[in-house]
Structures are given as C-alpha cells and as structure tokens.
Design a protein around this motif. Structure first.
Motif, mmCIF file in Angstrom:
data_model
loop_
_atom_site.group_PDB
_atom_site.id
_atom_site.type_symbol
_atom_site.label_atom_id
_atom_site.label_comp_id
_atom_site.label_asym_id
_atom_site.label_seq_id
_atom_site.Cartn_x
_atom_site.Cartn_y
_atom_site.Cartn_z
ATOM 1 N N ALA A 158 27.947 18.489 -26.606
ATOM 2 C CA ALA A 158 26.922 17.743 -27.330
ATOM 3 C C ALA A 158 26.087 16.980 -26.306
ATOM 4 O O ALA A 158 26.561 16.647 -25.218
ATOM 5 N N TRP A 159 24.847 16.710 -26.656
ATOM 6 C CA TRP A 159 23.946 16.010 -25.744
ATOM 7 C C TRP A 159 23.668 14.617 -26.290
ATOM 8 O O TRP A 159 23.356 14.449 -27.475
ATOM 9 N N LEU A 160 23.771 13.605 -25.426
ATOM 10 C CA LEU A 160 23.545 12.218 -25.825
ATOM 11 C C LEU A 160 22.397 11.624 -25.009
ATOM 12 O O LEU A 160 22.433 11.616 -23.781
ATOM 13 N N ALA A 161 21.396 11.125 -25.710
ATOM 14 C CA ALA A 161 20.255 10.492 -25.044
ATOM 15 C C ALA A 161 20.531 9.003 -24.835
ATOM 16 O O ALA A 161 21.305 8.386 -25.583
ATOM 17 N N ALA A 162 19.874 8.410 -23.845
ATOM 18 C CA ALA A 162 20.119 7.010 -23.487
ATOM 19 C C ALA A 162 19.809 6.066 -24.637
ATOM 20 O O ALA A 162 20.485 5.047 -24.824
ATOM 21 N N PHE A 163 18.785 6.389 -25.454
ATOM 22 C CA PHE A 163 18.369 5.472 -26.515
ATOM 23 C C PHE A 163 19.334 5.464 -27.699
ATOM 24 O O PHE A 163 19.241 4.597 -28.577
ATOM 25 N N GLU A 164 20.275 6.389 -27.720
ATOM 26 C CA GLU A 164 21.138 6.518 -28.890
ATOM 27 C C GLU A 164 22.215 5.451 -28.963
ATOM 28 O O GLU A 164 22.690 5.115 -30.044
ATOM 29 N N HIS A 165 22.638 4.938 -27.817
ATOM 30 C CA HIS A 165 23.651 3.888 -27.826
ATOM 31 C C HIS A 165 23.633 3.171 -26.481
ATOM 32 O O HIS A 165 23.453 3.804 -25.434
ATOM 33 N N PRO A 166 23.838 1.866 -26.476
ATOM 34 C CA PRO A 166 23.831 1.119 -25.212
ATOM 35 C C PRO A 166 24.834 1.626 -24.184
ATOM 36 O O PRO A 166 24.578 1.550 -22.974
ATOM 37 N N VAL A 167 25.972 2.166 -24.642
ATOM 38 C CA VAL A 167 26.976 2.680 -23.703
ATOM 39 C C VAL A 167 26.419 3.844 -22.892
ATOM 40 O O VAL A 167 26.635 3.944 -21.678
ATOM 41 N N VAL A 168 25.669 4.741 -23.561
ATOM 42 C CA VAL A 168 25.074 5.890 -22.856
ATOM 43 C C VAL A 168 24.059 5.393 -21.832
ATOM 44 O O VAL A 168 24.020 5.865 -20.690
#
Length: 571
Positions: free
Chosen positions: A421-431
């Motif tokens: 799965a791909w996670l963008a920086a804006f999706e959660h502060p942890v990322v």
C-alpha cells in the motif's frame, strides 16, 4: 490455473473410466489423453505459455481470516447446542409417551374406559403429534447458514489455495527442505514435539502434488505424491485418496522427467492393486516399448552423453539465470566477505555533518557492506510509529506491482509476491515524520521521492532479483513521475522474521537480515548518474513469521544542489 495452452484434435475412440482426466495411454508413438466425461480421446500438442501468476497468503489479512474462522466455529457450536436442545425436547416427549403407551396397551379397554384417557388420546393425535412434527421439522441451522453465507464472500479462492501451495514449494526449493520436513512440521527445527495442526495429512500432500501437476511441474508432483504414498504405507488412512490414484500421478510425473524405468515400476505397483486399470495396462506396454528403445540408445551413448541426459532430469531451469546464487544467499551460503574487508566495516554514531537534529542524539549507523556501500541505521522509528504505519496500510493492501519497462506503468509480476500500500505524507503526521527523518538522516531532498510504500510478505512471499533504478534499456521507466531516476533506496524493517526473509544482493554476495526498527540505505546511481549494477537485490521468501517493510525511493530531481555542493556521498 494451468500455465499451458493446448491445441486439441479429437479422435473418436473409447471411454476412460478413471477418476482423473489427465493421464495418458499410448498407442505406437502417439500419446493420447482420456477424459472420463467424454467418449473421445484427445491428442494433445503442447504449446508453452508464459502466463504464470503467483499468489500468496499475506499475514496482514490472514489474521482476519483466523478470527473469521473462530466466529464461524462459535456459530457452529451454537447450532449444535440448538439441535441438542431440540433433540432433548423430543426425547422427553418420547419417554413420556413410551411409559404411557406401555401402561395403556396392557389393558386397552380398561384404559379407554376412562373418558379422560379417551379425550387425551384424541387430543394427542390431533394436536400434540402435529406440534411434535413441527418441532422435528424446525430448521435450527438458519442462523449458522446465514452467518456462513455472509462470511463466504471473504473466503479464500481456488487461486489463493493454489498460491499457498506454490508458496510451500517455493520454500521447499529455496531452503532445500525435503517433503518429510514440511509434512511433519519441523520447519527450522523449532519444535521438539510437533503440534498436530502443523502436520500435513495424506490428503494435504496429495493436493499439493495435484497443484504442481496442474502447473506441469512434474518435479514437485513426484515429490509430493511420493510423500503421500509414504504416509499411506506408514499406516495413515484417508477417506478420499488411495494408493492407486497416487501411483497413477507418480508414474506419469516420473515418465515426464525421463525416468522410464521408475515409471514402469510404479505402473506395475498400481496393477498389483488394480489389475483391471485400463490406462495402467496400456501404459505398461508403452513403457516397456520405450524402455527397450532407450536401452538401445544408451548402448550407443558415451559416458558424457549419459551424464548430460541424467542432469537434464529433475527440477528444470527457469526464467531466472541466477536462481542458484539467489537461493544460496537466502540460505546464508555463498556470502562473499573476506575477513580483511570485514575488518573495514564499522559501527558509529552518525550526526550527518552535525545536523541540528542529531548533534545531541546521533543515530546508530552500521556498515553492512563496503562496495557498494550499504549501511544500516538502528532504532530509527519507534514501535508506536511502526504500528500506526501498519494500521494505515492494512485496509489498502493490494498485490504488489512493479514498473513495466515497456509501458512505464505499474503491473503485477510473478517474481514479486507480496501485498503493498502507498501512504502519502499528508495522510497522517506519523508518515510525514518518518519522511522528514529519512531526509534528515540521508541528506537527500525527498520532495520528489515516491510515497512511502508499505509491503507485507506472507507465506513464501518474495521479490526476486531486480534493480530499483531504471536501466538504459528502460528510458521511460519513471517518465510519468517526471522526477528522474531512483537515486537511492531506504528500506525500513517493521518486523522481525523468525526464519528467511533476508534482503540479498546477488552480484556481490551480500545478505542483510531483517531487524525490526532498523533501516538499510544504499545509492542506486553513481555520481555520474549511471546505474550501479552491483545493487541488484532480492527479498528472500519468508520461511517462518511475518515480514513488514516500508520503502522510500528517492529520485534524482531535487538533488542537484546537494551534488554541486558535494553533499552527496561519493562513489
């Protein structure tokens, strides 16, 4: 399911009564396959196809299946209790009437002389027996069947079962495990006494052999059918599989690998158990004829020719020329690091040129390899951060993709078996925090990097040898991104793995084992922008455990200033 296309020419002959449809009877030099559902034999001309797709079961989603099965078992037990309660009611009613009937039939006239008894008899037959009939006909399974129907949409498919079987065979080859080791559950020697749920039954071994057969993989067909036969001979019983069916597969799979004499022996064993077996009787004559021809050929061969013919039997080479090297490294064999070179590898506290974030609390950096320089950073993410990344990724996990060099687009591939799965920086502060930490540690601009890719490797999950960068013959590999080539790779391990799952570099003979909370980093390109072909690497199959990783692929664009200022690591 099959990996082959067949040209079919129907020849009207006679019917086979076999339980299976895919073995042969030979007449002269022609090989005919018989189908029990048809009155015709089929002459098959084999045309190979490259349409092979591996599937696998992934722990991130397999956990949900475990809990789903637990709920189904509870629902099933509720149904059993309901049936038992119903039977108890019927039993009490039957016991009461049995005692009443016994007393009544001793003196029927005297019994019926009592008007109350006469009334109650009529009432029972008119009303109570009808009520009992309704109770007997009451379907207590409605709730269970409804629950099962709802959950069935989440059940694994035939393709999933095939993928899991092929994953076991992948582990068998990579880690040189014999079928008995897998069947008895003694993987990696973790158990002195193996729990029963870890063992494979005769039926399980037989089904594994059938999956291999459906893929025209006669090497593994033979191994697993032989294991099924061995377990039958040792006294294990099966209600669905017998020695005749197993020997039928064995004789054919051995024949396909060139083992004529052994195929003949298996056929004779089959005929001892079932002398009327039509196909086996035909094959007996065919094998004997072919064996006599082979003896004549062997008489004219020299020792070298005989050796080459025997070596061609067994497991066939596949599309991966470095298969042996790759599998050896996965087994921690063939690692090429001399003591002299190893003495130059160090561990250090690293502050990236007195970066403000690391002046007081530098990160722990360890050299994993010298050329190319591969480093590992320890304790770079917290347990809480890793669990949050997994939590965000789980609902989105899909079959992992690779860049197709022909189209420049993402596609699935048989050599990469994982879910991602791909996670963008804006999706959660942890990322966002992890991305910033990668930039701070590496000194590279990640504004043009790809999103954080989270991957979960399950049973036999792997990624065969590949390059992360686009090569010269792939000029359009990352054209859609418009950010240039992949200059570097950051690989974060988010779980420990009990056995297997190493990252290996096939050209240099390096093996890096997963360690939770650590990240390995290397440059894919030289300072000139040319690809570093020594970075060819692979993810070994997971033998035991659950492997979670996240990747950050950093691209060229945005690094020009750092390169001009000498901030990028030299070759």
């Amino acid at each position: 399911m099959t990996a082959y296309r067949w040209w079919i020419v129907h020849l009207l002959l006679f019917t086979s009564t076999s339980a299976r449809s895919d073995f042969f009877t030979s007449i002269g030099e022609l090989v005919f396959f018989f189908y029990p559902s048809s009155s015709s034999a089929v002459l098959l001309v084999h045309i190979a196809s490259a349409d092979r797709v591996n599937t696998a079961c992934f722990p991130g989603q397999m956990t949900d299946l475990l809990f789903m099965e637990k709920d189904l078992v509870m629902s099933l037990k509720d149904y059993i209790r309901a049936e038992e309660d119903k039977l108890q009611q019927i039993r009490r009613w039957a016991d009461k009437l049995e005692a009443l009937s016994a007393a009544a039939t001793e003196d029927p006239e005297g019994f019926l002389g009592q008007p109350v008894n006469a009334f109650k008899l009529i009432k029972r037959l008119n009303t109570e027996w009808t009520e009992l009939e309704s109770l007997v006909l009451m379907d207590m399974s409605d709730v269970f069947v409804s629950n099962l129907t709802i959950q069935r949409q989440n059940f694994p498919s035939d393709d999933d079962q095939t993928g899991a079987a092929k994953a076991l065979m992948r582990l068998q080859d990579t880690y040189q495990l014999d079928t008995d080791t897998i069947s008895t559950g003694q993987l990696a020697g973790l158990f002195s006494v193996t729990p029963a749920h870890l063992t494979l039954t005769v039926d399980d071994c037989y089904d594994l052999g059938k999956v291999a057969y459906s893929e025209a993989d006669y090497y593994h067909t033979e191994l697993w059918m032989a294991q099924a036969l061995k377990q039958l001979d040792q006294g294990e019983t099966s209600s669905t599989v017998d020695a005749v069916a197993i020997l039928d597969y064995l004789s054919y799979s051995v024949y396909q690998q060139g083992g004529l004499r052994r195929a003949l022996d298996f056929t004779k064993q089959l005929l001892e158990l079932d002398p009327t077996h039509q196909r086996a009787n035909g094959n007996l004559k065919y094998f004997e004829y072919q064996l006599s021809k082979q003896k004549k050929v062997e008489g004219r061969e020299d020792e070298e020719q005989q050796k080459q013919r025997k070596e061609s039997q067994g497991r066939h080479d596949d599309y991966l020329p470095e298969r042996n090297k790759y599998e050896k490294l996965c087994r921690s064999e063939g690692i090429r690091m001399t003591p002299r070179r190893q003495s130059r590898l160090f561990c250090r506290y690293y502050d990236n040129g007195r970066h403000p974030r690391f002046v007081i609390g530098p990160v722990k950096q360890e050299d994993e390899w010298d050329r190319p320089h591969i480093v590992r950073y320890h304790d770079v993410v917290s347990e809480k951060e890793m669990e949050k990344v997994k939590e965000l990724a789980k609902p989105r996990l899909r079959r992992a993709t690779v860049h197709d060099p022909q189209t420049g687009k993402l596609t699935t591939a048989h050599y990469r078996v994982s879910k991602s799965a791909w996670l963008a920086a804006f999706e959660h502060p942890v990322v966002d925090t992890i991305n910033q930490r990668i930039e701070d540690i590496t000194g590279l601009d990640i504004s043009t990097a790809e999103d954080l890719q989270v991957a979960n490797y399950g049973i036999g999950g792997q990624y065969e040898p590949h390059f992360d960068f686009g090569r010269k013959d792939e000029p359009d590999a990352f054209e859609e991104l418009g950010t240039g080539n992949r200059i570097a790779t950051w690989l974060l391990y988010m779980s420990d793995v009990q056995a297997g799952g190493a990252t290996v570099f096939t050209d240099i003979g390096a093996s890096v084992k997963p360690k939770k909370g650590t990240a390995v980093f290397w440059y894919n390109l030289h300072r000139s922008g040319e690809g570093d072909y020594l970075t060819r690497h692979a993810a070994c199959p997971v033998l035991l455990g659950n492997k979670w990783v996240s990747n950050k692929w950093i691209h060229e664009r945005g690094q020009e200033f750092r390169r001009r200022c000498g901030l990028l690591e030299s070759d």
